[in-house]
Design a protein around this motif. Structure first.
Motif, PDB file in Angstrom:
ATOM      1  N   MET A   1       0.846  -1.188   0.000  1.00  0.00           N
ATOM      2  CA  MET A   1       0.000   0.000   0.000  1.00  0.00           C
ATOM      3  C   MET A   1       0.889   1.248   0.000  1.00  0.00           C
ATOM      4  SD  MET A   1      -2.976   0.938   2.693  1.00  0.00           S
ATOM      5  CE  MET A   1      -2.975   2.603   3.256  1.00  0.00           C
ATOM      6  N   ALA A   2       0.565   2.192  -0.839  1.00  0.00           N
ATOM      7  CA  ALA A   2       1.368   3.405  -0.961  1.00  0.00           C
ATOM      8  C   ALA A   2       0.823   4.495  -0.045  1.00  0.00           C
ATOM      9  CB  ALA A   2       1.373   3.892  -2.400  1.00  0.00           C
ATOM     10  N   LYS A   3       1.751   5.272   0.511  1.00  0.00           N
ATOM     11  CA  LYS A   3       1.409   6.431   1.332  1.00  0.00           C
ATOM     12  C   LYS A   3       2.059   7.647   0.707  1.00  0.00           C
ATOM     13  CE  LYS A   3       0.685   5.067   6.105  1.00  0.00           C
ATOM     14  NZ  LYS A   3       1.217   5.104   7.465  1.00  0.00           N
ATOM     15  N   GLN A   4       1.451   8.798   0.924  1.00  0.00           N
ATOM     16  CA  GLN A   4       2.020  10.034   0.417  1.00  0.00           C
ATOM     17  C   GLN A   4       2.861  10.706   1.499  1.00  0.00           C
ATOM     18  OE1 GLN A   4      -1.337  12.316  -1.098  1.00  0.00           O
ATOM     19  NE2 GLN A   4      -0.645  11.794  -3.161  1.00  0.00           N
ATOM     20  N   TYR A   5       3.997  11.241   1.058  1.00  0.00           N
ATOM     21  CA  TYR A   5       4.932  11.908   1.958  1.00  0.00           C
ATOM     22  C   TYR A   5       5.340  13.243   1.364  1.00  0.00           C
ATOM     23  CZ  TYR A   5       5.493   7.335   4.158  1.00  0.00           C
ATOM     24  OH  TYR A   5       5.265   6.145   4.803  1.00  0.00           O
ATOM     25  N   LEU A   6       5.497  14.231   2.243  1.00  0.00           N
ATOM     26  CA  LEU A   6       6.076  15.504   1.846  1.00  0.00           C
ATOM     27  C   LEU A   6       7.574  15.380   2.059  1.00  0.00           C
ATOM     28  CD1 LEU A   6       5.692  18.539   1.061  1.00  0.00           C
ATOM     29  CD2 LEU A   6       5.795  19.007   3.522  1.00  0.00           C
ATOM     30  N   THR A   7       8.349  15.632   1.021  1.00  0.00           N
ATOM     31  CA  THR A   7       9.805  15.537   1.148  1.00  0.00           C
ATOM     32  C   THR A   7      10.393  16.936   1.333  1.00  0.00           C
ATOM     33  OG1 THR A   7      10.177  15.625  -1.250  1.00  0.00           O
ATOM     34  CG2 THR A   7       9.964  13.440  -0.241  1.00  0.00           C
TER      35      THR A   7
ATOM     36  N   ASP B   1      15.390  23.284   5.348  1.00  0.00           N
ATOM     37  CA  ASP B   1      16.202  24.048   4.390  1.00  0.00           C
ATOM     38  C   ASP B   1      15.407  24.338   3.117  1.00  0.00           C
ATOM     39  OD1 ASP B   1      18.198  23.702   6.265  1.00  0.00           O
ATOM     40  OD2 ASP B   1      19.364  22.298   5.052  1.00  0.00           O
ATOM     41  N   ALA B   2      14.625  23.352   2.682  1.00  0.00           N
ATOM     42  CA  ALA B   2      13.796  23.498   1.488  1.00  0.00           C
ATOM     43  C   ALA B   2      12.731  22.410   1.502  1.00  0.00           C
ATOM     44  CB  ALA B   2      14.636  23.370   0.218  1.00  0.00           C
ATOM     45  N   VAL B   3      11.580  22.712   0.922  1.00  0.00           N
ATOM     46  CA  VAL B   3      10.539  21.707   0.745  1.00  0.00           C
ATOM     47  C   VAL B   3      10.571  21.312  -0.723  1.00  0.00           C
ATOM     48  CG1 VAL B   3       8.044  21.315   0.757  1.00  0.00           C
ATOM     49  CG2 VAL B   3       9.125  22.483   2.669  1.00  0.00           C
ATOM     50  N   ASN B   4      10.537  20.002  -0.974  1.00  0.00           N
ATOM     51  CA  ASN B   4      10.710  19.520  -2.339  1.00  0.00           C
ATOM     52  C   ASN B   4       9.391  19.182  -3.022  1.00  0.00           C
ATOM     53  OD1 ASN B   4      13.343  19.875  -1.615  1.00  0.00           O
ATOM     54  ND2 ASN B   4      13.839  17.729  -1.474  1.00  0.00           N
ATOM     55  N   GLU B   5       8.845  18.012  -2.730  1.00  0.00           N
ATOM     56  CA  GLU B   5       7.643  17.570  -3.427  1.00  0.00           C
ATOM     57  C   GLU B   5       6.907  16.538  -2.588  1.00  0.00           C
ATOM     58  OE1 GLU B   5       8.539  15.223  -6.947  1.00  0.00           O
ATOM     59  OE2 GLU B   5      10.373  14.484  -6.015  1.00  0.00           O
ATOM     60  N   VAL B   6       5.682  16.228  -3.022  1.00  0.00           N
ATOM     61  CA  VAL B   6       4.922  15.134  -2.418  1.00  0.00           C
ATOM     62  C   VAL B   6       5.163  13.903  -3.282  1.00  0.00           C
ATOM     63  CG1 VAL B   6       2.617  14.267  -1.887  1.00  0.00           C
ATOM     64  CG2 VAL B   6       3.184  16.656  -1.431  1.00  0.00           C
ATOM     65  N   ILE B   7       5.526  12.806  -2.623  1.00  0.00           N
ATOM     66  CA  ILE B   7       5.780  11.560  -3.349  1.00  0.00           C
ATOM     67  C   ILE B   7       4.978  10.430  -2.718  1.00  0.00           C
ATOM     68  CG2 ILE B   7       8.120  12.228  -4.039  1.00  0.00           C
ATOM     69  CD1 ILE B   7       9.153  10.313  -1.805  1.00  0.00           C
ATOM     70  N   GLU B   8       4.844   9.352  -3.451  1.00  0.00           N
ATOM     71  CA  GLU B   8       4.221   8.142  -2.920  1.00  0.00           C
ATOM     72  C   GLU B   8       5.292   7.085  -2.748  1.00  0.00           C
ATOM     73  OE1 GLU B   8       0.834   6.538  -4.923  1.00  0.00           O
ATOM     74  OE2 GLU B   8      -0.366   8.317  -4.535  1.00  0.00           O
ATOM     75  N   LEU B   9       5.247   6.422  -1.602  1.00  0.00           N
ATOM     76  CA  LEU B   9       6.170   5.322  -1.346  1.00  0.00           C
ATOM     77  C   LEU B   9       5.355   4.111  -0.920  1.00  0.00           C
ATOM     78  CD1 LEU B   9       8.990   7.122   0.693  1.00  0.00           C
ATOM     79  CD2 LEU B   9       9.120   6.345  -1.681  1.00  0.00           C
ATOM     80  N   ASP B  10       5.735   2.965  -1.436  1.00  0.00           N
ATOM     81  CA  ASP B  10       5.080   1.719  -1.071  1.00  0.00           C
ATOM     82  C   ASP B  10       5.584   1.300   0.304  1.00  0.00           C
ATOM     83  OD1 ASP B  10       4.204  -0.896  -0.757  1.00  0.00           O
ATOM     84  OD2 ASP B  10       4.610  -1.449  -2.844  1.00  0.00           O
ATOM     85  N   GLU B  11       4.660   1.203   1.267  1.00  0.00           N
ATOM     86  CA  GLU B  11       5.049   0.864   2.645  1.00  0.00           C
ATOM     87  C   GLU B  11       5.770  -0.478   2.733  1.00  0.00           C
ATOM     88  OE1 GLU B  11       1.018   1.628   4.474  1.00  0.00           O
ATOM     89  OE2 GLU B  11       2.371   2.306   6.065  1.00  0.00           O
ATOM     90  N   THR B  12       5.438  -1.406   1.843  1.00  0.00           N
ATOM     91  CA  THR B  12       6.054  -2.736   1.899  1.00  0.00           C
ATOM     92  C   THR B  12       7.515  -2.702   1.464  1.00  0.00           C
ATOM     93  OG1 THR B  12       5.310  -3.311  -0.337  1.00  0.00           O
ATOM     94  CG2 THR B  12       3.844  -3.884   1.502  1.00  0.00           C
TER      95      THR B  12
END
Length: 166
Positions: A1-7, A98-109
């Motif tokens: 399952m993918a979750k969204q993260y702010l990088t 220092d900087a905000v980049n982007e929102v990405i999805e990462l697979d929790e597994t």
């Protein structure tokens, strides 16, 4: 399952926090200093007519300090922080990046556990490691970063009302 993260970036490393914990990203404004606080607490800012404690993540993680730049941001986090009195208590904090980049999805597994050694910040604050485009992403556990006893929790409006009734 993918979750969204702010990088976001700190000291040329890529970090991430779950998007569900992010209220907003603000341009940097100088926080008003608070007396007798931990060295990593920069002070208070006003956001949405609420006083928000701002944490300097570089200081919290024992990284070298740098001057504020045009890319410096304050990430406003809204964290569920249950207390004995209020299991639904929500705490709002700002975190300087220092900087905000982007929102990405990462697979929790596909996330890896935090390394046991060799990183600049305490593994207590890391919930896992992800990877995107051959770059490691350190996924932070925001609750653990802000649960230390040195961080004073600003009461929510409902807490203030309870105190006024006593």
């Amino acid at each position: 399952m993918a979750k969204q993260y702010l990088t976001f970036s700190l000291d040329n490393n890529l970090y991430a926090i779950e998007v569900s914990q992010v209220q907003e990203v603000l341009g940097y404004t100088q926080p008003a200093k608070l007396p007798c606080t931990a060295p990593y607490i920069e002070g208070l800012i006003d956001s949405r007519d609420q006083g928000i404690t701002v944490i300097n993540l570089r200081k919290k993680f024992n990284l070298d300090e740098i001057a504020v730049t045009k890319t410096t941001r304050i990430i406003v986090l809204e964290l569920k922080a249950p207390t004995d009195e209020n299991p639904d208590h929500v705490t709002v904090f700002g975190a300087i990046a220092d900087a905000v980049n982007e929102v990405i999805e990462l697979d929790e597994t596909k996330l890896e556990p935090p390394p046991k050694f060799g990183n600049a910040i305490s593994t207590d604050f890391i919930s896992g490691m992800g990877k995107k485009d051959d770059r490691f992403i350190i996924i932070l556990d925001a609750i653990k970063i802000f649960e230390t006893k040195e961080v004073s929790i600003i009461p929510s409006d409902s807490d203030s009302e309870k105190e006024d009734n006593h």
